[in-house]
Design a protein around this motif. Sequence first.
Motif, PDB file in Angstrom:
ATOM      1  N   ASP A   1      35.348 -10.938  42.713  1.00 51.55           N
ATOM      2  CA  ASP A   1      34.043 -11.002  43.352  1.00 51.55           C
ATOM      3  C   ASP A   1      33.608  -9.562  43.619  1.00 51.55           C
ATOM      4  OD1 ASP A   1      31.756 -12.061  44.707  1.00 51.55           O
ATOM      5  OD2 ASP A   1      32.773 -11.706  46.616  1.00 51.55           O
ATOM      6  N   VAL A   2      32.472  -9.164  43.034  1.00 52.14           N
ATOM      7  CA  VAL A   2      31.958  -7.806  43.217  1.00 52.14           C
ATOM      8  C   VAL A   2      30.630  -7.898  43.961  1.00 52.14           C
ATOM      9  CG1 VAL A   2      31.191  -5.691  42.086  1.00 52.14           C
ATOM     10  CG2 VAL A   2      33.015  -7.052  41.051  1.00 52.14           C
ATOM     11  N   LYS A   3      30.545  -7.146  45.062  1.00 54.23           N
ATOM     12  CA  LYS A   3      29.296  -7.074  45.828  1.00 54.23           C
ATOM     13  C   LYS A   3      28.810  -5.636  45.815  1.00 54.23           C
ATOM     14  CE  LYS A   3      30.589 -10.798  48.886  1.00 54.23           C
ATOM     15  NZ  LYS A   3      31.137 -11.132  50.184  1.00 54.23           N
ATOM     16  N   THR A   4      27.527  -5.466  45.554  1.00 59.21           N
ATOM     17  CA  THR A   4      26.903  -4.150  45.648  1.00 59.21           C
ATOM     18  C   THR A   4      26.268  -4.056  47.022  1.00 59.21           C
ATOM     19  OG1 THR A   4      26.443  -4.188  43.281  1.00 59.21           O
ATOM     20  CG2 THR A   4      25.241  -2.570  44.599  1.00 59.21           C
ATOM     21  N   LEU A   5      26.681  -3.066  47.803  1.00 60.14           N
ATOM     22  CA  LEU A   5      26.220  -2.901  49.175  1.00 60.14           C
ATOM     23  C   LEU A   5      25.607  -1.518  49.358  1.00 60.14           C
ATOM     24  CD1 LEU A   5      29.465  -4.354  50.774  1.00 60.14           C
ATOM     25  CD2 LEU A   5      27.326  -5.579  50.438  1.00 60.14           C
ATOM     26  N   SER A   6      24.871  -1.347  50.438  1.00 53.33           N
ATOM     27  CA  SER A   6      24.339  -0.016  50.739  1.00 53.33           C
ATOM     28  C   SER A   6      24.376   0.207  52.238  1.00 53.33           C
ATOM     29  CB  SER A   6      22.913   0.152  50.201  1.00 53.33           C
ATOM     30  OG  SER A   6      22.034  -0.720  50.857  1.00 53.33           O
ATOM     31  N   ASN A   7      24.544   1.480  52.592  1.00 58.45           N
ATOM     32  CA  ASN A   7      24.582   1.890  53.984  1.00 58.45           C
ATOM     33  C   ASN A   7      23.985   3.290  54.055  1.00 58.45           C
ATOM     34  OD1 ASN A   7      25.086   2.211  56.688  1.00 58.45           O
ATOM     35  ND2 ASN A   7      27.314   2.354  56.481  1.00 58.45           N
ATOM     36  N   ALA A   8      22.935   3.438  54.821  1.00 54.66           N
ATOM     37  CA  ALA A   8      22.270   4.745  54.974  1.00 54.66           C
ATOM     38  C   ALA A   8      21.868   5.327  53.615  1.00 54.66           C
ATOM     39  CB  ALA A   8      23.151   5.706  55.749  1.00 54.66           C
ATOM     40  N   GLY A   9      21.410   4.468  52.710  1.00 53.01           N
ATOM     41  CA  GLY A   9      20.963   4.935  51.405  1.00 53.01           C
ATOM     42  C   GLY A   9      22.067   5.138  50.388  1.00 53.01           C
ATOM     43  N   GLU A  10      23.315   5.001  50.780  1.00 51.75           N
ATOM     44  CA  GLU A  10      24.458   5.146  49.857  1.00 51.75           C
ATOM     45  C   GLU A  10      24.842   3.772  49.310  1.00 51.75           C
ATOM     46  OE1 GLU A  10      26.170   7.891  48.860  1.00 51.75           O
ATOM     47  OE2 GLU A  10      24.801   9.171  49.988  1.00 51.75           O
ATOM     48  N   VAL A  11      24.950   3.664  48.004  1.00 49.77           N
ATOM     49  CA  VAL A  11      25.350   2.416  47.365  1.00 49.77           C
ATOM     50  C   VAL A  11      26.861   2.458  47.122  1.00 49.77           C
ATOM     51  CG1 VAL A  11      25.116   0.983  45.302  1.00 49.77           C
ATOM     52  CG2 VAL A  11      23.110   2.129  46.267  1.00 49.77           C
ATOM     53  N   TYR A  12      27.527   1.342  47.436  1.00 46.84           N
ATOM     54  CA  TYR A  12      28.958   1.238  47.169  1.00 46.84           C
ATOM     55  C   TYR A  12      29.283  -0.188  46.763  1.00 46.84           C
ATOM     56  CZ  TYR A  12      29.387  -0.655  51.934  1.00 46.84           C
ATOM     57  OH  TYR A  12      29.262  -1.406  53.074  1.00 46.84           O
ATOM     58  N   PHE A  13      30.498  -0.392  46.289  1.00 46.67           N
ATOM     59  CA  PHE A  13      30.926  -1.692  45.798  1.00 46.67           C
ATOM     60  C   PHE A  13      32.091  -2.199  46.625  1.00 46.67           C
ATOM     61  CE2 PHE A  13      29.301   0.787  42.246  1.00 46.67           C
ATOM     62  CZ  PHE A  13      28.310  -0.050  41.772  1.00 46.67           C
ATOM     63  N   GLU A  14      32.056  -3.500  46.883  1.00 46.08           N
ATOM     64  CA  GLU A  14      33.177  -4.177  47.527  1.00 46.08           C
ATOM     65  C   GLU A  14      33.719  -5.179  46.523  1.00 46.08           C
ATOM     66  OE1 GLU A  14      33.546  -7.653  50.696  1.00 46.08           O
ATOM     67  OE2 GLU A  14      32.822  -5.781  51.599  1.00 46.08           O
TER      68      GLU A  14
ATOM     69  N   LYS B   1      41.406  -6.060  48.382  1.00 42.89           N
ATOM     70  CA  LYS B   1      40.031  -5.692  48.707  1.00 42.89           C
ATOM     71  C   LYS B   1      39.888  -4.203  48.422  1.00 42.89           C
ATOM     72  CE  LYS B   1      36.589  -5.794  52.353  1.00 42.89           C
ATOM     73  NZ  LYS B   1      36.304  -6.274  53.717  1.00 42.89           N
ATOM     74  N   VAL B   2      38.873  -3.855  47.623  1.00 39.15           N
ATOM     75  CA  VAL B   2      38.647  -2.470  47.232  1.00 39.15           C
ATOM     76  C   VAL B   2      37.214  -2.102  47.613  1.00 39.15           C
ATOM     77  CG1 VAL B   2      38.536  -0.855  45.303  1.00 39.15           C
ATOM     78  CG2 VAL B   2      40.209  -2.713  45.262  1.00 39.15           C
ATOM     79  N   LEU B   3      37.057  -0.948  48.264  1.00 34.89           N
ATOM     80  CA  LEU B   3      35.741  -0.379  48.538  1.00 34.89           C
ATOM     81  C   LEU B   3      35.661   0.928  47.781  1.00 34.89           C
ATOM     82  CD1 LEU B   3      35.546  -0.943  52.392  1.00 34.89           C
ATOM     83  CD2 LEU B   3      34.464  -2.302  50.603  1.00 34.89           C
ATOM     84  N   THR B   4      34.573   1.123  47.008  1.00 40.68           N
ATOM     85  CA  THR B   4      34.460   2.336  46.217  1.00 40.68           C
ATOM     86  C   THR B   4      32.999   2.730  46.027  1.00 40.68           C
ATOM     87  OG1 THR B   4      35.039   3.411  44.127  1.00 40.68           O
ATOM     88  CG2 THR B   4      34.552   1.056  44.026  1.00 40.68           C
ATOM     89  N   PHE B   5      32.776   4.023  45.988  1.00 42.71           N
ATOM     90  CA  PHE B   5      31.451   4.575  45.674  1.00 42.71           C
ATOM     91  C   PHE B   5      31.345   4.904  44.189  1.00 42.71           C
ATOM     92  CE2 PHE B   5      31.706   5.312  50.208  1.00 42.71           C
ATOM     93  CZ  PHE B   5      30.422   5.041  50.640  1.00 42.71           C
ATOM     94  N   LYS B   6      32.446   4.780  43.472  1.00 48.11           N
ATOM     95  CA  LYS B   6      32.495   5.122  42.048  1.00 48.11           C
ATOM     96  C   LYS B   6      32.251   3.892  41.185  1.00 48.11           C
ATOM     97  CE  LYS B   6      33.917   9.352  42.902  1.00 48.11           C
ATOM     98  NZ  LYS B   6      33.252  10.541  42.533  1.00 48.11           N
ATOM     99  N   ASP B   7      32.159   4.116  39.887  1.00 46.53           N
ATOM    100  CA  ASP B   7      31.944   3.033  38.934  1.00 46.53           C
ATOM    101  C   ASP B   7      33.083   2.020  38.964  1.00 46.53           C
ATOM    102  OD1 ASP B   7      29.602   4.192  38.092  1.00 46.53           O
ATOM    103  OD2 ASP B   7      30.488   5.139  36.335  1.00 46.53           O
ATOM    104  N   VAL B   8      32.720   0.787  38.675  1.00 51.70           N
ATOM    105  CA  VAL B   8      33.682  -0.308  38.583  1.00 51.70           C
ATOM    106  C   VAL B   8      33.448  -1.000  37.249  1.00 51.70           C
ATOM    107  CG1 VAL B   8      34.360  -2.526  39.547  1.00 51.70           C
ATOM    108  CG2 VAL B   8      33.707  -0.672  41.073  1.00 51.70           C
TER     109      VAL B   8
END
Length: 106
Positions: A45-58, A80-87
């Motif tokens: 399950d991949v979720k694209t999230l954002s916080n303060a204009g920064e996009v990251y993936f869960e 569970k993996v959180l990353t700002f890089k490509d997936v």
Amino acid sequence: MAADDLENYETDMELQLYREYKTVVGLFNYVVETERRFYLANQVDVKTLSNAGEVYFELNLTDAWVWDIYRQGRFVKSVKVLTFKDVNVEELNPDEFQIPKDGLGS
């Protein structure tokens, strides 16, 4: 331990890990690659999230195997993996892989 001994040990561990991968890959539905790790998993399950204009993936992986020579237990129930890089998530084709009948990788 000499530098050559350490290098030989790591080379042997990587070869064992590759053989294990070849043995277990047919048991999984997905390959997941992040900047830090490589996983095999049966549910992703991949979720694209954002916080303060920064996009990251869960990423939430279930029934997974982790490519890591330093882990003794590579099979995990959930990750569970959180990353700002490509997936990269790829669905495996079960017809491409065969589990060896003798249980050993070739």
